[in-house]
Design a protein around this motif. Structure first.
Motif, mmCIF file in Angstrom:
data_model
loop_
_atom_site.group_PDB
_atom_site.id
_atom_site.type_symbol
_atom_site.label_atom_id
_atom_site.label_comp_id
_atom_site.label_asym_id
_atom_site.label_seq_id
_atom_site.Cartn_x
_atom_site.Cartn_y
_atom_site.Cartn_z
ATOM 1 N N ALA A 168 9.810 -5.899 -15.283
ATOM 2 C CA ALA A 168 10.077 -7.162 -15.959
ATOM 3 C C ALA A 168 10.302 -8.299 -14.979
ATOM 4 N N ALA A 169 10.697 -7.976 -13.750
ATOM 5 C CA ALA A 169 10.952 -9.004 -12.732
ATOM 6 C C ALA A 169 10.882 -8.353 -11.362
ATOM 7 N N MET A 170 9.818 -8.600 -10.640
ATOM 8 C CA MET A 170 9.656 -7.969 -9.327
ATOM 9 C C MET A 170 8.977 -8.928 -8.366
ATOM 10 N N MET A 171 9.632 -9.170 -7.247
ATOM 11 C CA MET A 171 9.058 -9.996 -6.197
ATOM 12 C C MET A 171 8.436 -9.072 -5.157
ATOM 13 N N VAL A 172 7.189 -9.346 -4.796
ATOM 14 C CA VAL A 172 6.431 -8.461 -3.916
ATOM 15 C C VAL A 172 5.899 -9.262 -2.729
ATOM 16 N N ARG A 173 6.053 -8.715 -1.555
ATOM 17 C CA ARG A 173 5.547 -9.348 -0.348
ATOM 18 C C ARG A 173 4.015 -9.289 -0.354
ATOM 19 N N LYS A 174 3.385 -10.404 -0.054
ATOM 20 C CA LYS A 174 1.918 -10.450 -0.057
ATOM 21 C C LYS A 174 1.325 -9.425 0.906
ATOM 22 N N GLU A 175 1.956 -9.261 2.057
ATOM 23 C CA GLU A 175 1.465 -8.295 3.032
ATOM 24 C C GLU A 175 1.470 -6.881 2.466
ATOM 25 N N ALA A 176 2.478 -6.557 1.634
ATOM 26 C CA ALA A 176 2.544 -5.229 1.018
ATOM 27 C C ALA A 176 1.383 -5.018 0.059
ATOM 28 N N ILE A 177 1.028 -6.070 -0.679
ATOM 29 C CA ILE A 177 -0.112 -5.973 -1.601
ATOM 30 C C ILE A 177 -1.406 -5.807 -0.829
ATOM 31 N N GLU A 178 -1.535 -6.540 0.267
ATOM 32 C CA GLU A 178 -2.753 -6.443 1.073
ATOM 33 C C GLU A 178 -2.923 -5.045 1.649
ATOM 34 N N ARG A 179 -1.813 -4.375 1.958
ATOM 35 C CA ARG A 179 -1.898 -3.042 2.547
ATOM 36 C C ARG A 179 -2.007 -1.933 1.506
ATOM 37 N N ALA A 180 -1.323 -2.087 0.386
ATOM 38 C CA ALA A 180 -1.301 -1.022 -0.626
ATOM 39 C C ALA A 180 -2.326 -1.224 -1.727
ATOM 40 N N GLY A 181 -2.796 -2.461 -1.897
ATOM 41 C CA GLY A 181 -3.707 -2.755 -2.991
ATOM 42 C C GLY A 181 -2.963 -3.211 -4.238
ATOM 43 N N LEU A 182 -3.723 -3.567 -5.264
ATOM 44 C CA LEU A 182 -3.158 -4.055 -6.519
ATOM 45 C C LEU A 182 -2.652 -2.894 -7.369
ATOM 46 N N MET A 183 -2.021 -3.220 -8.499
ATOM 47 C CA MET A 183 -1.596 -2.189 -9.441
ATOM 48 C C MET A 183 -2.809 -1.451 -9.992
ATOM 49 N N PHE A 184 -2.638 -0.157 -10.229
ATOM 50 C CA PHE A 184 -3.712 0.662 -10.773
ATOM 51 C C PHE A 184 -3.847 0.356 -12.263
#
Length: 307
Positions: A168-184
């Motif tokens: 419901a509320a989650m802040m995510v580091r852009k670098e983490a998304i770039e390394r792990a990918g988007l939500m499945f």
């Protein structure tokens, strides 16, 4: 100052979404903020009206319902923040919310994801979430810390690592998304943020909670508590989560537990409730996992019937 992209998804709830936008305008003081609203295939397109009313916000629309993961992933495509703050459209901001989360992200580069304390909107002193315990991979169960407790500040000194963030509320580091990918996106609803946590954690990041930051959540606005949609995806995705993330040693124990305990218990409950439709959804949820690869993008559910 790091830029924050706030991403929220609307689905047939324009008034709920506008209330969120109003709360951001009233309570947020953080200047480097980008607001992105994704309309996820609503019956009526609210974006032309919103573009006139909120000219400083970014809007985009999918013609079909992409689910929670797909809708938020679409928002990521236009996000240019260093941190991406995913919030349900049925939440409301409080003063200092963004600043508190950003401060921790700035101080601790190992944080990949962080959630604030979540309280129930209709019972504003009652906690919904202030962290999760680790997952028991033998049963696919864990506990939401603080849930239903009156908030007397008892968790305000527990800032730090937690089992999982809250979708419901989650802040995510852009670098983490770039390394792990988007939500499945095959999760569609439920467990997608937990799967995302596991993937981001495997990339070397930590999952945190900040209890001194608060957001209010209007629980169960989007999906009925006993809807066929919810029962199908909750059961299907519980199994899928273990298939994708469970240690090999625990998977077969979980499968036996689900077959011997969860399946007959749920079937009995549905029968006693005279909900034969939910019996069918449970069977379909199990069948999907027996016939589909864990990376399959097929939902096994008629999306066009989701209202």
């Amino acid at each position: 100052m790091k830029k924050v992209s706030v991403i929220t998804v609307n689905y047939n709830q324009p008034q709920v979404t506008e209330t969120l936008l109003k709360s951001i305008a009233e309570h947020n003081k953080y200047q480097a903020l980008q607001i992105i609203v994704v309309d996820n295939g609503s019956r009526e397109d609210p974006i032309p009206y919103w573009r006139k009313k909120y000219p400083d916000h970014t809007f985009l629309r999918s013609e079909i319902n992409l689910g929670f993961a797909g809708g938020n992933n679409l928002g990521v495509s236009l996000a240019d923040g260093d941190y991406l703050f995913f919030v349900n459209n049925d939440t409301e901001f409080t003063v200092g919310l963004v600043e508190s989360l950003v401060a921790l992200m700035d101080q601790h580069s190992q944080i990949g994801m962080i959630s604030p304390k979540i309280r129930y909107f209709d019972q504003p002193q009652v906690i919904q979430y202030v962290g999760f315990t680790p997952m028991d991979y033998y049963t696919a169960r864990n506990k939401c810390i603080g849930e239903y407790e009156t908030d007397e500040g008892q968790y305000d000194e527990t800032t730090g690592k937690t089992g999982f963030i809250h979708g419901a509320a989650m802040m995510v580091r852009k670098e983490a998304i770039e390394r792990a990918g988007l939500m499945f996106e095959s999760f569609f609803l439920y467990y997608e943020e937990m799967d995302w946590c596991e993937r981001i954690r495997k990339c070397g990041f930590e999952i945190w909670v900040e209890p001194r930051a608060v957001i209010y959540h209007k629980e169960s606005v989007s999906v009925g508590k006993k809807s066929a949609l919810k029962e199908y995806f909750m059961n299907r995705n519980r199994i899928l989560f273990i298939r994708r993330n469970g240690p090999p040693s625990s998977k077969y124990i979980f499968y036996a537990y689900f077959a011997a305990v969860v399946f007959p218990r749920n079937m009995l409950r549905y029968i006693l409730e005279k909900r034969s439709d939910l019996c069918r959804q449970l069977i379909l949820a199990v069948k999907w996992n027996l016939t589909h690869n864990q990376n399959s993008t097929e939902l096994g559910y008629p999306v066009h019937k989701i209202k």
